[in-house]
Design an enzyme around this catalytic site. Sequence first.
Site, short mmCIF file in Angstrom:
data_model
loop_
_atom_site.label_atom_id
_atom_site.label_comp_id
_atom_site.label_asym_id
_atom_site.label_seq_id
_atom_site.Cartn_x
_atom_site.Cartn_y
_atom_site.Cartn_z
N ASP A 43 -36.79 118.79 5.24
CA ASP A 43 -35.53 118.48 5.94
C ASP A 43 -34.89 117.20 5.39
OD1 ASP A 43 -36.09 120.66 7.68
OD2 ASP A 43 -37.29 119.34 8.96
N GLU A 210 -30.56 127.39 12.52
CA GLU A 210 -30.76 125.99 12.87
C GLU A 210 -30.29 125.08 11.74
OE1 GLU A 210 -34.93 125.77 13.65
OE2 GLU A 210 -35.51 126.14 11.58
#
Length: 322
Positions: A43, A210
């Site tokens: 991420d 997401e």
Amino acid sequence: MSVRRAITAVGAALLLALLPNTAQASTGYPDPQPITGQQIIHDPTVIRLKSGGYVAYSTGGVIGARTSKDTKRWDDAGNAFATPPSWWFEYNDTGDPWAPDISYRAGRYWLYYAVSSWGTNHSAIGVATSRTGLPGTWTDHGKVFSSETTDTWNAIDPAIIEDRGRLWMSFGSYWTGIRMIELNPVTGKALPGADVHHLATRPDAPYAVEGPYIVRHGRYYYLFASYDACCSGVNSTYRIKVGRSTSVTGPYVDRTGKSLLEGGGDLLLEGHGRYIGTGGQSVFRDRGQDWLAYHYYDAEDNGTPKLGLNRLAWVHHWPVVK
């Protein structure tokens, strides 16, 4: 089909199977930029610092940090924080933060991040500031926004965008998908009573979308999001889709005009070759060039998550990975 035609067809199939890189070429997806040094990341959020060089923050550690002089070699730089702020433990037993986002405005760097536990939307987004953006210099300011099990959204995976003097945060994971809320530009926290806008979802539970990230290019806003499943090494199915809107709050649509609230979205990048489960993306601008930062799971290194960097081009008002 005649025997002769059958033999010809089999021969052609065998020839195609033997051609090098046929599968990769057929996808049209470029490999990430070659990098060296500390490549492990999850991420990623990347920014070019005012002082020169680059920093990337990520899930792992107490917001893991990497630094680079040129985006080609990355070095481990420890963590954003030496120890987790005490309030994090309200959301998980280990004080483990997820999916940070770094930006610069009003003379400071702003680091947003999420704290939660796997499989629950008892979650919160926090914010910290720094004058330099470097690890070890951050001051935490507590919660920005939170969600509870009674909510239909999940307050994780934050990303910030400024628009005409107003500040917005997109966020979300599963639980009906991607949401957005307006922030106070002074405090960086959610405005009391602000509407929670709905930007993207899927028609099928568990609504596997997401990690939103929104950028403006020209007259459009572009919503990048990760679809399907992360965090399973070479079994991950993460892929990046995109939609656009003329308003920061949507509606976002794909090239066919299908709304991202109805399962629309153009596929921007997916796994190919050794680069499995591409996602957890963000976008950063460096000297006039837009770059896509993301993680992938390396099929040639036991599914280890690594940093992917690709240039973004804009073709007919849509992003293309280069």
